[in-house]
Design a protein around this motif. Sequence first.
Motif, PDB file in Angstrom:
ATOM      1  N   ALA A 156       0.840  -1.206   0.000  1.00  0.00           N
ATOM      2  CA  ALA A 156       0.000   0.000   0.000  1.00  0.00           C
ATOM      3  C   ALA A 156       0.872   1.251   0.000  1.00  0.00           C
ATOM      4  O   ALA A 156       0.601   2.212  -0.732  1.00  0.00           O
ATOM      5  N   LEU A 157       1.940   1.233   0.793  1.00  0.00           N
ATOM      6  CA  LEU A 157       2.862   2.374   0.841  1.00  0.00           C
ATOM      7  C   LEU A 157       3.452   2.639  -0.543  1.00  0.00           C
ATOM      8  O   LEU A 157       3.478   3.773  -1.023  1.00  0.00           O
ATOM      9  N   ARG A 158       3.922   1.564  -1.178  1.00  0.00           N
ATOM     10  CA  ARG A 158       4.566   1.731  -2.483  1.00  0.00           C
ATOM     11  C   ARG A 158       3.588   2.248  -3.527  1.00  0.00           C
ATOM     12  O   ARG A 158       3.918   3.105  -4.341  1.00  0.00           O
ATOM     13  N   TRP A 159       2.375   1.729  -3.514  1.00  0.00           N
ATOM     14  CA  TRP A 159       1.406   2.149  -4.539  1.00  0.00           C
ATOM     15  C   TRP A 159       0.840   3.534  -4.221  1.00  0.00           C
ATOM     16  O   TRP A 159       0.541   4.298  -5.134  1.00  0.00           O
ATOM     17  N   ALA A 160       0.713   3.866  -2.957  1.00  0.00           N
ATOM     18  CA  ALA A 160       0.294   5.231  -2.602  1.00  0.00           C
ATOM     19  C   ALA A 160       1.353   6.210  -3.097  1.00  0.00           C
ATOM     20  O   ALA A 160       1.046   7.261  -3.659  1.00  0.00           O
TER      21      ALA A 160
ATOM     22  N   ASP B 293      12.606   3.921  -2.351  1.00  0.00           N
ATOM     23  CA  ASP B 293      13.887   3.276  -2.646  1.00  0.00           C
ATOM     24  C   ASP B 293      13.642   2.056  -3.542  1.00  0.00           C
ATOM     25  O   ASP B 293      12.541   1.543  -3.651  1.00  0.00           O
ATOM     26  N   SER B 294      14.714   1.621  -4.198  1.00  0.00           N
ATOM     27  CA  SER B 294      14.579   0.586  -5.216  1.00  0.00           C
ATOM     28  C   SER B 294      14.782  -0.811  -4.617  1.00  0.00           C
ATOM     29  O   SER B 294      15.663  -1.020  -3.783  1.00  0.00           O
ATOM     30  N   LEU B 295      13.959  -1.761  -5.038  1.00  0.00           N
ATOM     31  CA  LEU B 295      14.080  -3.138  -4.560  1.00  0.00           C
ATOM     32  C   LEU B 295      14.813  -3.970  -5.614  1.00  0.00           C
ATOM     33  O   LEU B 295      14.571  -3.812  -6.807  1.00  0.00           O
ATOM     34  N   ASP B 296      15.657  -4.857  -5.151  1.00  0.00           N
ATOM     35  CA  ASP B 296      16.402  -5.719  -6.072  1.00  0.00           C
ATOM     36  C   ASP B 296      15.663  -7.059  -6.195  1.00  0.00           C
ATOM     37  O   ASP B 296      16.165  -8.103  -5.780  1.00  0.00           O
ATOM     38  N   CYS B 297      14.440  -7.013  -6.721  1.00  0.00           N
ATOM     39  CA  CYS B 297      13.578  -8.211  -6.746  1.00  0.00           C
ATOM     40  C   CYS B 297      12.704  -8.227  -8.005  1.00  0.00           C
ATOM     41  O   CYS B 297      12.278  -7.170  -8.464  1.00  0.00           O
TER      42      CYS B 297
ATOM     43  N   ILE C   9       6.459  -0.472  -8.456  1.00  0.00           N
ATOM     44  CA  ILE C   9       7.353  -0.517  -7.294  1.00  0.00           C
ATOM     45  C   ILE C   9       8.785  -0.391  -7.821  1.00  0.00           C
ATOM     46  O   ILE C   9       9.221  -1.219  -8.620  1.00  0.00           O
ATOM     47  N   PRO C  10       9.508   0.655  -7.399  1.00  0.00           N
ATOM     48  CA  PRO C  10      10.834   0.895  -7.967  1.00  0.00           C
ATOM     49  C   PRO C  10      11.743  -0.340  -7.862  1.00  0.00           C
ATOM     50  O   PRO C  10      11.836  -0.974  -6.809  1.00  0.00           O
ATOM     51  N   GLY C  11      12.371  -0.673  -8.977  1.00  0.00           N
ATOM     52  CA  GLY C  11      13.318  -1.792  -9.026  1.00  0.00           C
ATOM     53  C   GLY C  11      12.679  -3.114  -9.408  1.00  0.00           C
ATOM     54  O   GLY C  11      13.373  -4.051  -9.815  1.00  0.00           O
ATOM     55  N   VAL C  12      11.375  -3.223  -9.267  1.00  0.00           N
ATOM     56  CA  VAL C  12      10.697  -4.502  -9.526  1.00  0.00           C
ATOM     57  C   VAL C  12      10.466  -4.684 -11.023  1.00  0.00           C
ATOM     58  O   VAL C  12       9.996  -3.777 -11.702  1.00  0.00           O
ATOM     59  N   ARG C  13      10.833  -5.866 -11.510  1.00  0.00           N
ATOM     60  CA  ARG C  13      10.445  -6.255 -12.874  1.00  0.00           C
ATOM     61  C   ARG C  13       9.374  -7.326 -12.717  1.00  0.00           C
ATOM     62  O   ARG C  13       9.528  -8.260 -11.917  1.00  0.00           O
ATOM     63  N   ALA C  14       8.289  -7.188 -13.463  1.00  0.00           N
ATOM     64  CA  ALA C  14       7.168  -8.117 -13.313  1.00  0.00           C
ATOM     65  C   ALA C  14       7.137  -9.054 -14.514  1.00  0.00           C
ATOM     66  O   ALA C  14       7.092  -8.608 -15.656  1.00  0.00           O
ATOM     67  N   ILE C  15       7.175 -10.338 -14.258  1.00  0.00           N
ATOM     68  CA  ILE C  15       7.325 -11.346 -15.316  1.00  0.00           C
ATOM     69  C   ILE C  15       6.092 -12.243 -15.346  1.00  0.00           C
ATOM     70  O   ILE C  15       5.606 -12.694 -14.290  1.00  0.00           O
ATOM     71  N   ASP C  16       5.605 -12.512 -16.549  1.00  0.00           N
ATOM     72  CA  ASP C  16       4.474 -13.433 -16.733  1.00  0.00           C
ATOM     73  C   ASP C  16       4.966 -14.857 -16.443  1.00  0.00           C
ATOM     74  O   ASP C  16       5.801 -15.395 -17.162  1.00  0.00           O
TER      75      ASP C  16
END
Length: 217
Positions: free
Chosen positions: A4-8, A143-147, A169-176
């Motif tokens: 919620a924090l990240r999306w807000a 801040d950026s996440l390494d995930c 979310i900074p740093g996140v790559r979303a994969i199918d």
Amino acid sequence: MGLALRWARAGETIILGSRDAQRAQQAAEEIRKKAGAGANITGMENSAACAASDLLVLTVPFEGQATLLKQLKTAIRPGSVLIDATVPLAAGVGGRASRTLGVWQGSAAQQAAELVPKGVSVAAAFHNLSADLLNSEQSNGDDSLDCDVIVCSDDPAATQLTRALAAKIPGVRAIDGGKLENARILEQITALLIGLNIRHKGHGGIRITGLPPQAYE
Ligand SMILES: NC(=O)c1ccc[n+]([C@@H]2O[C@H](COP(=O)([O-])OP(=O)(O)OC[C@H]3O[C@@H](n4cnc5c(N)ncnc54)[C@H](OP(=O)(O)O)[C@@H]3O)[C@@H](O)[C@H]2O)c1
């Protein structure tokens, strides 16, 4: 709270759900303090939150998942997408947090898919993102996440929607990650990460390498 924090922070409108409306409002206030006064976040009792949105993110302990979904069945709007992050940790029944329970349907996400109203799509995601990293004390959510986040669903539109949300979310790559049945593997990876975190005293995540660039877009 971390999601919620990240999306807000990313400018999304957030409704926090809780079994107790007052607790939800307090949590929303806590997030607003971190995300900034401009954050668009409110708190409501779970069924009111479901009735107010058609994109739901379910983040409750496995032991509460089925009961809660049954209670919310009439509140969930037809055509909604429900993103499930539930991990069936053995800790919920007195076992180890580094082990998972067998779920009859194959995974907690598949159990959710069985319990939501007809026409509601379920996507499994965010199992492998640490709440501690999302909520890091130093961070206001920027801040950026390494995930990476792997998204599994039987509905391609739900996968795309979830990937778009994850990528905020900074740093996140979303994969199918393919069909919803693959959620059983995502859920198992969390148990492995918890074991690694205990062993190495850290906040592990995963990165998938070697796919073509479009897989990460
Ligand atoms: N923590 C992580 O890093 C992480 C990472 C990936 C996935 N997950 C998974 O995400 C889910 C939530 O994890 P969490 O660490 O956020 O858990 P949590 O803090 O223990 O619970 C989150 C919220 O769920 C509600 N809740 C608790 N028990 C419930 C029940 N029996 N029925 C209905 N609601 C209940 C509570 O809100 P109210 O009391 O206000 O209703 C609570 O604040 C779990 O399935 C976990 O395995 C966690």
